[in-house]
Enzyme design. Structure first.
Site, PDB file in Angstrom:
ATOM      1  N   HIS A  10      -6.903  -5.351  10.196  1.00 18.56           N
ATOM      2  CA  HIS A  10      -6.597  -5.315   8.547  1.00 18.56           C
ATOM      3  C   HIS A  10      -5.239  -5.936   8.305  1.00 18.56           C
ATOM      4  CE1 HIS A  10      -4.428  -1.197   9.362  1.00 18.56           C
ATOM      5  NE2 HIS A  10      -3.344  -2.117   9.385  1.00 18.56           N
ATOM      6  N   ASP A  59       0.750  -1.172   0.045  1.00 19.14           N
ATOM      7  CA  ASP A  59       0.117   0.081   0.088  1.00 19.14           C
ATOM      8  C   ASP A  59       0.882   1.070  -0.125  1.00 19.14           C
ATOM      9  OD1 ASP A  59       1.020  -0.575   2.675  1.00 19.14           O
ATOM     10  OD2 ASP A  59      -0.924  -1.252   3.164  1.00 19.14           O
ATOM     11  N   GLU A 101      -9.502  -2.505   5.449  1.00 18.67           N
ATOM     12  CA  GLU A 101     -10.162  -2.054   6.813  1.00 18.67           C
ATOM     13  C   GLU A 101     -11.256  -3.270   7.180  1.00 18.67           C
ATOM     14  OE1 GLU A 101      -8.177  -0.643   8.893  1.00 18.67           O
ATOM     15  OE2 GLU A 101      -7.932   1.516   8.396  1.00 18.67           O
ATOM     16  N   ASN A 140      -6.791  -3.877  14.414  1.00 17.94           N
ATOM     17  CA  ASN A 140      -8.219  -3.990  14.046  1.00 17.94           C
ATOM     18  C   ASN A 140      -8.506  -5.227  13.133  1.00 17.94           C
ATOM     19  OD1 ASN A 140      -7.258  -3.081  11.504  1.00 17.94           O
ATOM     20  ND2 ASN A 140      -8.660  -1.093  11.702  1.00 17.94           N
TER      21      ASN A 140
HETATM   22  P1  PGA Z   1       2.348  -1.938  12.380  1.00 18.11           P
HETATM   23  O1  PGA Z   1       1.368  -2.007  11.328  1.00 18.11           O
HETATM   24  O2  PGA Z   1       3.353  -2.823  12.055  1.00 18.11           O
HETATM   25  O3  PGA Z   1       2.998  -0.492  12.271  1.00 18.11           O
HETATM   26  O4  PGA Z   1       1.798  -2.290  13.629  1.00 18.11           O
HETATM   27  C1  PGA Z   1       0.871  -3.192  10.750  1.00 18.11           C
HETATM   28  C2  PGA Z   1      -0.317  -3.140   9.955  1.00 18.11           C
HETATM   29  O5  PGA Z   1      -1.119  -1.994  10.242  1.00 18.11           O
HETATM   30  O6  PGA Z   1      -0.556  -3.706   8.993  1.00 18.11           O
END
Ligand code: PGA
Length: 243
Positions: free
Chosen positions: A138, A67, A143, A136
């Protein structure tokens, strides 16, 4: 799902770096799907230090990141392009054209999403997709919602996701973009192999839901239960709520 537990996140990163380099030496034309965020920082540190110490041939490797923020690109400190250059690409001999991210500054975002899907297909598809997971649930910026997108698309970021990213924007939530381009669920599920890494207790509920819960669009990572080659690498905190 193949679940692996590690005492410390450094051991997790070292193990995944070793496997990635092994896969690279077996297939110099490997197509890697890559994540950003806090979790893979140790993995990229390990990959660049080993690439600098020993011979790791990145010359034919192709990478596709999950992304990118809409409106940001190379030269913007908070962009995932800048993150990837700083964490990995600037330190290994990867061909710049082979290190792909969606272009968050494209004038036509729909066309850019379609281009990204075509580029992945033209590369022969993703061999190994490395993923993080949001608290969450995702994956990429897919999301929790009533429905999910199959292909690369413009995603609206949830407030908690933007807050989790504020650290890359000087702690200012208002500076975190509201939209991103993200691989879709089918893009991710199309990878031949998936490795999801999660560290820290704040991920433990999402991890437990992903592994033991029902498959639901409200926890997008739960769809990984339907993929036949998934490895989940967890530190103690992230594994806390597993049986
Ligand atoms: P993070 O993000 O490694 O900064 O916790 C992981 C994600 O949101 O996929």
């Amino acid at each position: 799902m193949n679940i692996e537990r590690f005492d410390h996140e450094d051991a997790l990163a070292t193990t995944l770096a070793t496997r990635t380099i092994e896969a690279l030496s077996l297939n110099p034309r490997l197509v890697l799907g890559l994540p950003t965020g806090r979790t893979p920082v140790a993995l990229y540190r390990e990959l660049r230090s080993r690439s600098q110490r020993g011979h790791v041939d990145w010359s034919q490797v192709r990478t596709f990141n999950l992304d990118e923020f809409v409106g940001l690109g190379a030269g913007d400190a908070g962009s995932y392009r800048s993150y990837m250059q700083a964490e990995l690409f600037d330190h290994v001999r990867i061909e710049p054209l082979n290190a792909g991210l969606p272009d968050g500054r494209a004038a036509n975002l729909a066309a850019e999403c379609a281009r990204y899907e075509r580029a992945i297909a033209l590369a022969g598809g993703i061999d190994i997709q490395i993923l993080g997971i949001g608290a969450n649930g995702h994956i990429g910026f897919n999301e929790p919602a009533d429905s999910l997108a199959a292909e690369t698309h413009v995603a609206v970021l949830q407030q908690d996701t933007r807050a989790a990213n504020a650290g890359w924007f000087g702690g200012h939530l208002s500076a975190v973009p509201t939209h991103a381009l993200s691989m879709g669920m089918a893009t991710i599920m199309g990878a031949r192999e998936i490795v999801l890494m999660a560290t820290g207790e704040e991920k433990s509920a999402a991890v437990a839901g992903m592994i033991d819960g029902p498959i639901t669009t409200r926890l997008p990572a739960s769809f990984l239960q339907l993929h036949s080659r998934v490895t989940v690498m967890l530190d103690r905190g992230a594994a806390l709520r597993l049986a």
